[in-house]
Design an enzyme around this catalytic site. Structure first.
Site, PDB file in Angstrom:
ATOM      1  N   GLU A 250       1.058  -1.150   0.390  1.00  0.00           N
ATOM      2  CA  GLU A 250      -0.232  -0.291   0.150  1.00  0.00           C
ATOM      3  C   GLU A 250       0.764   1.629  -0.097  1.00  0.00           C
ATOM      4  O   GLU A 250       0.869   1.865  -0.516  1.00  0.00           O
ATOM      5  CB  GLU A 250      -1.160   0.166   1.091  1.00  0.00           C
ATOM      6  CG  GLU A 250      -2.401   0.987   1.133  1.00  0.00           C
ATOM      7  CD  GLU A 250      -2.314   0.822   2.682  1.00  0.00           C
ATOM      8  OE1 GLU A 250      -2.036   0.363   3.504  1.00  0.00           O
ATOM      9  OE2 GLU A 250      -3.239   1.922   2.848  1.00  0.00           O
ATOM     10  N   GLY A 252       4.119   1.391  -0.778  1.00  0.00           N
ATOM     11  CA  GLY A 252       5.068   1.000  -1.779  1.00  0.00           C
ATOM     12  C   GLY A 252       4.349   2.374  -3.398  1.00  0.00           C
ATOM     13  O   GLY A 252       4.655   2.820  -3.807  1.00  0.00           O
ATOM     14  N   CYS A 303       8.056 -10.502   5.316  1.00  0.00           N
ATOM     15  CA  CYS A 303       7.871 -10.142   3.983  1.00  0.00           C
ATOM     16  C   CYS A 303       7.877 -11.397   3.518  1.00  0.00           C
ATOM     17  O   CYS A 303       7.066 -11.535   2.476  1.00  0.00           O
ATOM     18  CB  CYS A 303       8.562  -8.931   2.959  1.00  0.00           C
ATOM     19  SG  CYS A 303       9.778  -8.900   3.032  1.00  0.00           S
ATOM     20  N   GLU A 400      -1.536 -10.097   2.675  1.00  0.00           N
ATOM     21  CA  GLU A 400      -1.149 -11.173   3.460  1.00  0.00           C
ATOM     22  C   GLU A 400      -0.830 -11.030   4.704  1.00  0.00           C
ATOM     23  O   GLU A 400      -1.550  -9.233   5.023  1.00  0.00           O
ATOM     24  CB  GLU A 400       0.376  -9.827   2.991  1.00  0.00           C
ATOM     25  CG  GLU A 400       1.777 -10.092   3.949  1.00  0.00           C
ATOM     26  CD  GLU A 400       2.620  -9.026   3.280  1.00  0.00           C
ATOM     27  OE1 GLU A 400       2.540  -7.527   2.972  1.00  0.00           O
ATOM     28  OE2 GLU A 400       4.459  -9.685   3.353  1.00  0.00           O
TER      29      GLU A 400
HETATM   30  P1  NAI Z   1       3.954   0.757   5.715  1.00  0.00           P
HETATM   31  O1  NAI Z   1       4.645   0.173   4.700  1.00  0.00           O
HETATM   32  O2  NAI Z   1       3.351   1.677   6.914  1.00  0.00           O
HETATM   33  O3  NAI Z   1       5.578   0.833   7.422  1.00  0.00           O
HETATM   34  C1  NAI Z   1       6.662   0.452   6.597  1.00  0.00           C
HETATM   35  C2  NAI Z   1       7.630   2.281   6.517  1.00  0.00           C
HETATM   36  O4  NAI Z   1       6.990   3.498   5.661  1.00  0.00           O
HETATM   37  C3  NAI Z   1       7.500   2.322   7.843  1.00  0.00           C
HETATM   38  O5  NAI Z   1       8.448   3.000   8.329  1.00  0.00           O
HETATM   39  C4  NAI Z   1       6.114   4.225   8.142  1.00  0.00           C
HETATM   40  O6  NAI Z   1       6.854   5.238   8.592  1.00  0.00           O
HETATM   41  C5  NAI Z   1       6.523   4.579   6.862  1.00  0.00           C
HETATM   42  N1  NAI Z   1       5.861   4.750   5.940  1.00  0.00           N
HETATM   43  C6  NAI Z   1       4.458   4.824   6.289  1.00  0.00           C
HETATM   44  N2  NAI Z   1       3.583   5.504   5.433  1.00  0.00           N
HETATM   45  C7  NAI Z   1       4.802   6.543   4.531  1.00  0.00           C
HETATM   46  C8  NAI Z   1       4.370   6.943   3.809  1.00  0.00           C
HETATM   47  N3  NAI Z   1       3.455   7.436   2.651  1.00  0.00           N
HETATM   48  N4  NAI Z   1       5.202   7.703   2.972  1.00  0.00           N
HETATM   49  C9  NAI Z   1       6.630   7.654   3.218  1.00  0.00           C
HETATM   50  N5  NAI Z   1       7.181   6.080   4.299  1.00  0.00           N
HETATM   51  C10 NAI Z   1       5.540   6.002   4.983  1.00  0.00           C
HETATM   52  O7  NAI Z   1       4.061  -0.421   7.200  1.00  0.00           O
HETATM   53  P2  NAI Z   1       3.211  -0.968   8.541  1.00  0.00           P
HETATM   54  O8  NAI Z   1       2.092   0.286   8.835  1.00  0.00           O
HETATM   55  O9  NAI Z   1       4.024  -0.788  10.034  1.00  0.00           O
HETATM   56  O10 NAI Z   1       2.361  -2.394   8.906  1.00  0.00           O
HETATM   57  C11 NAI Z   1       1.068  -2.603   7.349  1.00  0.00           C
HETATM   58  C12 NAI Z   1       1.091  -3.835   6.754  1.00  0.00           C
HETATM   59  O11 NAI Z   1       2.385  -4.089   6.297  1.00  0.00           O
HETATM   60  C13 NAI Z   1       1.223  -4.666   7.251  1.00  0.00           C
HETATM   61  O12 NAI Z   1       0.521  -5.414   8.196  1.00  0.00           O
HETATM   62  C14 NAI Z   1       1.958  -6.147   6.448  1.00  0.00           C
HETATM   63  O13 NAI Z   1       1.418  -6.909   6.084  1.00  0.00           O
HETATM   64  C15 NAI Z   1       2.754  -4.794   5.888  1.00  0.00           C
HETATM   65  N6  NAI Z   1       4.869  -4.902   5.912  1.00  0.00           N
HETATM   66  C16 NAI Z   1       4.788  -5.469   5.040  1.00  0.00           C
HETATM   67  C17 NAI Z   1       6.447  -5.663   5.248  1.00  0.00           C
HETATM   68  C18 NAI Z   1       7.013  -5.468   4.484  1.00  0.00           C
HETATM   69  O14 NAI Z   1       8.860  -5.981   4.531  1.00  0.00           O
HETATM   70  N7  NAI Z   1       7.538  -6.932   3.282  1.00  0.00           N
HETATM   71  C19 NAI Z   1       6.962  -4.980   6.840  1.00  0.00           C
HETATM   72  C20 NAI Z   1       6.125  -3.669   7.170  1.00  0.00           C
HETATM   73  C21 NAI Z   1       4.555  -3.884   6.849  1.00  0.00           C
END
Ligand code: NAI
Ligand code: MG
Length: 866
Positions: A250, A252, A303, A400
Site C-alpha cells: 500500500e 509502496g 515479507c 498478506e
Molecule cells: P508501512 O508500509 O506503513 O511501514 C513501513 C515504513 O514506511 C515505516 O517506516 C513507515 O513509517 C513508513 N511509511 C508509512 N507511510 C508512509 C508514506 N506515506 N510515505 C513514506 N513512508 C511511509 O507498514 P505498516 O503500517 O507498519 O504495516 C502494515 C502492513 O504492511 C503489515 O501488516 C504488513 O502486512 C505490511 N508490511 C510489510 C512489510 C514487508 O517487509 N513486506 C514490512 C512492514 C509491513
C-alpha cells in the site's frame, strides 16, 4: 519446565541467561535519558525540540524511550547535510570507504548483544533470532559491501553513485533492514537519510552512534525518526536522488505515485504471499521444520514468509497431522527467553489485523486449528495457526496476514502446483520441497518469485540479491544486482549535448563512422553483402523508400527535454484518399499496424498524416488505440515460444535480421534520409549502426548470463537473469530505426516479447521494419508495432496487467503519466533519457544497462550435502 524440548535444552546450553543482556540495553537507554533526537550532519539533535512519541516494548507494554517525531524541516536539514557530504564521499577512494564499512561491521559485531537485545525489546521478536540471524547478517552485509566499495572502480566501471538516498524501512527486521539499505549505499558512494519505522527506532539510533564512533564523515549517514508523515516528507524532498523503501505494498504504491515524473530512482521491497510447495517425495521431517521456519520465524512478520502451504494431495493428511504435532511443541512467550520460538507481535494494530483476518478466514469456511497452549497474560501474542481447506481465492489465501498464520491447500500435479503458486499478485519468494531435483528446479524456473529456496527456506545472504517479482516490488538488495540500485551510468552525468542529428559529428560519432568503414571493408572481403538488388526486394519497397517522405510534427526538437506529445493531424479513412491524391505516393505509404505477425488496420479506422522534417506531406500512418494495444499485448502473451527458445536460437534469428537489414541497407538509408529531407544524410550511418547494434545483441543473447553467488552456506545460489515476459517499449522520437532497435533488441535478446510504439512522426519506419521481421524468422507476436499518439498508447501499456515491464522514452510529462499509471499493478517502468544520449555511441546506446533492464534476477538456492 516439563514442556522443554531437546532443542530448547540445546539452546539453553549454548547461550547464557537472558537477563544479563537486558541490563546492557537498559544501561544504554538510561545513559541517553531514554530520549533521542535525530542524527543529522554528524550530531544528535535536541530530543525535546519538537513533537515526540514513545517506543514501546510490545511484550510488556513498557515505554522504552521517547523519540523525536521528524518534521519536514528536520528532513530538509538532513537531506541538505547529505547533499553537502555527497561529493566528497563519492570522491573518497573506494578503499577508504571500504575501511569505514569494515569498521562498521566490526562495531556491529562488538556490540552484537546490545543490538540483539534492543531489537528484541523494541520489536518483540525473539532473542534467539535477533542474536543468531538479524545481527550476524547485518554485520555480514557491512563486510560484504566493504568489498564492493573496494572493488567498485574495477567491477562497476562506467558507473557513478546515484547521490543522496532516502531510505525508509519497516519494523520487522529493524537493524537488518538498515544494513540492507545503508551498506550498499555507502559502498557505492551515496549519502543517506534513513527513516526507521516508528515502532522500532532504537537500533538505528545505536547505529548512528556507531557511525560517529568510527568517524564516518558528517552528513554521510543521517537519521530522522518519525512515522509515515516523516517518511512522506523524505519521499517528497526535491534534493533526494533515490528512494529505497521496504514495507507494505500500500505505501509502496503511494511512494510510486508521489515520485512519478520526479526522476528519482526507486526500489521497492513490498509484501508477499509466498508459496511453500511440498511434493509427495519430499523429506517430510525436513519439510516440517522448513514450514516452522517459513511461517513462524519472526512471528510470521516476514515479507517472504512461506505463508501459503501447498501440499501434494497424497501426502496432505499425513503432513497436516505431523505439522500439528510439531505446532504443539512451539513455545510462545517472553521474547528474551532463549527457549521461546514465537515472541510478541510488534503493535496492537498488527495483532488486530491478524485477529481480523483469522476471523474472516473462519467466516469464509476454512478450517482453523491452533495448538493447545496458554499465552502470556500481558503482551501482544497470537498462537501459531493453521488453516486447511482453504480456497485459493479466499481472502486469507490472497492477503498478506503478516502474522503466525499458515494457510494450506492441496494440489495434484506439478503443473497445478505452479498454477496455485502463481495465483497471487505478489512474487517475492517460494520454497519447493522434493527429493527430485529435476522437478524442483523445473518448478523453480516457473514460479514467479525473486527468491526460490529448494529444500530450504528463509536463507539470506549479502552476496545474493533479494527482491520481488510483480507486486512484491522491484529492485534487488544484496549481491552485485543490489549494487546497481545505487549506481548510475557515467554518461548521464555528462553535460547534455545536442542530439547526433543536430550536432556536428561528435568524437563518438566519428568513431562509429570509422567502425562502419571497417565493417564495410570486412563485409566486402567476405562477400557477404549481397549488394542489395532492388529487384529482389518486395515490390513497392524500393520506390516506397525513394519517393515517400515521412513527416515530423513539432515533436522533434533537439532540446534538453524530449518534446511533449502534440495532437496528431488525424484523418478519416475517406480523407486518406484525397490527401493521397494531392500528392500520391508511388506505393501504399500507409504502413499498417503490426500485430501477431500480421499487418492489420487500426481499430479506429483512422490514420494520421506524416510529413518530412520540412513539412512536406508524405503519407498516412495508422492511428492505433487502446484496443490495438490490447490485441498486441494478447499476441505477445501468446508468443511465449520466444521466451522458451534457447539463447542460441534467439541469437541466430537476430543475426538473420542483421543479414536481411544489410541486404536492404541502401534503400533503408535513403528512406531515412527522405524522412529527414535528406538534409542530415544520416541514413547510411544509422543503418550501419543498426546492423552493428543487432550484432551486439545477437552476441549478448547467450552471454549475458547469471551468476553463482558465493553465499556462505552449503549451497549453490543461482542468480538467473529471467526475461520479464511482455515488455512495452516506447521508442525515442529521433533516429526512427536505430532508436527503436536500440530498445527492442536487448529485450528480444533476453527473451522478452515486445509491444512497441515507434516514434510518432517517423512511424513510417514500421513498414520496412515489419518486412524485415517477417523475413527473418522472428516468430509472430514476438514484436508488435502500434503507431499513434505516443503518450495515449503508453498510458494503455502502463495500465495493462499483462505488460510486465515498460520502457518509456519521451517527454517529462509522459514519464510522469506512465509512472503514475503503473501504480495499480506496480509495473516496473524504466524512463529512458533520450535527450543528451547519443544513440550512435555504444557507451550510451547499448550494453549492460539495457540488458540489466531487460531482465529480472531470480535467486535460486539449492543446498547440497548429505
Ligand atoms: P508501512 O508500509 O506503513 O511501514 C513501513 C515504513 O514506511 C515505516 O517506516 C513507515 O513509517 C513508513 N511509511 C508509512 N507511510 C508512509 C508514506 N506515506 N510515505 C513514506 N513512508 C511511509 O507498514 P505498516 O503500517 O507498519 O504495516 C502494515 C502492513 O504492511 C503489515 O501488516 C504488513 O502486512 C505490511 N508490511 C510489510 C512489510 C514487508 O517487509 N513486506 C514490512 C512492514 C509491513
Ligand atoms: Mg517498539
Amino acid at each position: 519446565m516439563s514442556s522443554i524440548t531437546v532443542k530448547d535444552v540445546f539452546n539453553s546450553m549454548e547461550y547464557g541467561p537472558a537477563p544479563e543482556a537486558r541490563n546492557l540495553a537498559d544501561e544504554w537507554l538510561m545513559a541517553h535519558g531514554s530520549s533521542f533526537g535525530h542524527y543529522i550532519g554528524g550530531a544528535f539533535t535536541d530530543p525535546n525540540a519538537g513533537e515526540v512519541f514513545d517506543s514501546i516494548n510490545p511484550a510488556t507494554g513498557q515505554v522504552l524511550a521517547t523519540i523525536a517525531q521528524g518534521s519536514a524541516a528536520d528532513i530538509d536539514r538532513a537531506v541538505k547535510a547529505a547533499r553537502a557530504a555527497q561529493d566528497d564521499w563519492a570522491a573518497t577512494p573506494g578503499h577508504v570507504r571500504a575501511r569505514y564499512l569494515y569498521a562498521l561491521a566490526r562495531q556491529i559485531q562488538k556490540h552484537s548483544r546490545l543490538f540483539a537485545v534492543l531489537d528484541t525489546l523494541d520489536n518483540g521478536k525473539t532473542i534467539r533470532e535477533t542474536r543468531d540471524l538479524d545481527v550476524p547478517l547485518a554485520a555480514r552485509h557491512f563486510y560484504h559491501h566493504a568489498g564492493w566499495a573496494q572493488l567498485l572502480d574495477e567491477e562497476f566501471r562506467g558507473y557513478r553513485p546515484v547521490g543522496v538516498c532516502g531510505q525508509i524501512i519497516p519494523w520487522n527486521f529493524p537493524l537488518l533492514m538498515l544494513a540492507w539499505k545503508v551498506a550498499p549505499a555507502l559502498a557505492a558512494g551515496c549519502t543517506v537519510v534513513l527513516k526507521p519505522a516508528e515502532f522500532t527506532p532504537l537500533t538505528a539510533l545505536l547505529f548512528a552512534e556507531i557511525t560517529r564512533h568510527v568517524g564516518l564523515p558528517d552528513g554521510v549517514f543521517n537519521l530522522v525518526t518519525g512515522d509515515g508523515d516523516t517518511g512522506a516528507a523524505l519521499v517528497a524532498h526535491e534534493q533526494v536522488d533515490k528512494i529505497a523503501f521496504t514495507g507494505s505494498t500500500e505505501v509502496g504504491r503511494i511512494i510510486r505515485r508521489e515520485t512519478a515524473g520526479s526522476g528519482k530512482k526507486l526500489s521497492l521491497e513490498l509484501g508477499g504471499k509466498s508459496p511453500f510447495i511440498v511434493f509427495e517425495d519430499a523429506d517430510i521431517d525436513a519439510a516440517i521444520e522448513g514450514v516452522v521456519d517459513g511461517i513462524w520465524l519472526n512471528q510470521g512478520e516476514v515479507c517472504c514468509a512461506g505463508s501459503r502451504l501447498l501440499v501434494q494431495e497424497g501426502l496432505a493428511e499425513k503432513f497436516y497431522a505431523r505439522l500439528k504435532r510439531r505446532m504443539q511443541t512451539l513455545r510462545v512467550g517472553d521474547p528474551l527467553d532463549k527457549g521461546v520460538d514465537i515472541g510478541a507481535l510488534v503493535a496492537p494494530v498488527q495483532l488486530e489485523r491478524i485477529e481480523r483476518l483469522v476471523e474472516q478466514g473462519k467466516r469464509e469456511g476454512a478450517t482453523c486449528w491452533q495448538p493447545d497452549l496458554t499465552l502470556p497474560e500481558q503482551g501482544l501474542y497470537f498462537p501459531p495457526t493453521l488453516f486447511t481447506d482453504v480456497e485459493p481465492s479466499a481472502t486469507i489465501s490472497q492477503v498478506e496476514i503478516f502474522g503466525p498464520v499458515l494457510v494450506a491447500t492441496t494440489f495434484r500435479t506439478p503443473a497445478e502446483a505452479v498454477e496455485l503458486a502463481n495465483h497471487t499478485r505478489y512474487g517475492l519468494a517460494a520454497s519447493i520441497w522434493s527429493s527430485n531435483l529435476d522437478l524442483a528446479l523445473d518448478v523453480a524456473s516457473k514460479v514467479k518469485a525473486g527468491v526460490v529456496w529448494v529444500n530450504s527456506t528463509n536463507m539470506f545472504d549479502a552476496a545474493a540479491g533479494f527482491g520481488g517479482y510483480r507486486e512484491s516490488g522491484y529492485g534487488r538488495e544484496g549481491g552485485r544486482e543490489g549494487m546497481y540500485e545505487y549506481l548510475q551510468p557515467d554518461w548521464t552525468f555528462a553535460p547534455r549535448k545536442e542530439t547526433a542529428a543536430a550536432a556536428q559529428p561528435a568524437p563518438a560519432a566519428s568513431r562509429a563512422d570509422d567502425l562502419a568503414d571497417d565493417v564495410a571493408a570486412v563485409v566486402d572481403r567476405l562477400d557477404l553483402d549481397a549488394d542489395s538488388d532492388d529487384d529482389q526486394l518486395d515490390d513497392g519497397f524500393a520506390s516506397f523508400a525513394a519517393d515517400a517522405g515521412f513527416g515530423f510534427e513539432d515533436e522533434l526538437q533537439p532540446a534538453a527535454a524530449e518534446p511533449e506529445e502534440v495532437a496528431l493531424p488525424v484523418t478519416e479513412p475517406a480523407s486518406v484518399a484525397s490527401s493521397a491524391e494531392a500528392e500520391p505516393p508511388a506505393i501504399d505509404a500507409t504502413p499498417k499496424l503490426y500485430i501477431g505477425g500480421k499487418q492489420v488496420r487500426p481499430d479506429s479506422g483512422y490514420s494520421y498524416a506524416v510529413t518530412s522534417e520540412q513539412g512536406a506531406f508524405l503519407g498516412e500512418v495508422g492511428l492505433g488505440n487502446r484496443k490495438d494495444i490490447r490485441n498486441a499485448v494478447e499476441a505477445a502473451r501468446k508468443a511465449s515460444s520466444w521466451s522458451s527458445a534457447t539463447a542460441h536460437n534467439r541469437a541466430q534469428v537476430l543475426y538473420y535480421l542483421a543479414e536481411n537489414l544489410s541486404q536492404r541497407a541502401d534503400e533503408l538509408a535513403r528512406f531515412i534520409d527522405t524522412m529527414d529531407d535528406g538534409g542530415a544524410s544520416l541514413g547510411e550511418r544509422e543503418v550501419e549502426a543498426s546492423i552493428r547494434r543487432i550484432y551486439t545483441y545477437a552476441a549478448w543473447a547467450d552471454k549475458y548470463d547469471g551468476q553463482v553467488h558465493a553465499t556462505p552456506l552449503r549451497n549453490v545460489t543461482l542468480a538467473m537473469n529471467e526475461p520479464w515476459g511482455v515488455l512495452g517499449v516506447v521508442a525515442p522520437t529521433d533516429h526512427a530505426l536505430l532508436g527503436l532497435l536500440s530498445l527492442i533488441l536487448p529485450a528480444l535478446a533476453m527473451g522478452n516479447r515486445v509491444v512497441a510504439i515507434p516514434s510518432s512522426p517517423r512511424a513510417a519506419i514500421m513498414a520496412p521494419l515489419y518486412q524485415l521481421l517477417d523475413t527473418s524468422d522472428v516468430p509472430a507476436g514476438t514484436v508488435n508495432l502500434v503507431s499513434g499518439n505516443r503518450d495515449e498508447l503508453a498510458r494503455v501499456l502502463a495500465q495493462h496487467d499483462d505488460v510486465d515491464s515498460l520502457w518509456y522514452c519521451g517527454s517529462r510529462s509522459g514519464a510522469k503519466l506512465v509512472e503514475e499509471e503503473s501504480t495499480g499493478n506496480l509495473k516496473p517502468v524504466w524512463v529512458i533519457r533520450s535527450s543528451g544520449r547519443d544513440w550512435f555511441d555504444p557507451a550510451a546506446g547499448e550494453g549492460r544497462e539495457f540488458l540489466r533492464r531487460a531482465t529480472q534476477v531470480k535467486n535460486i538456492w539449492v543446498p547440497y550435502g548429505e
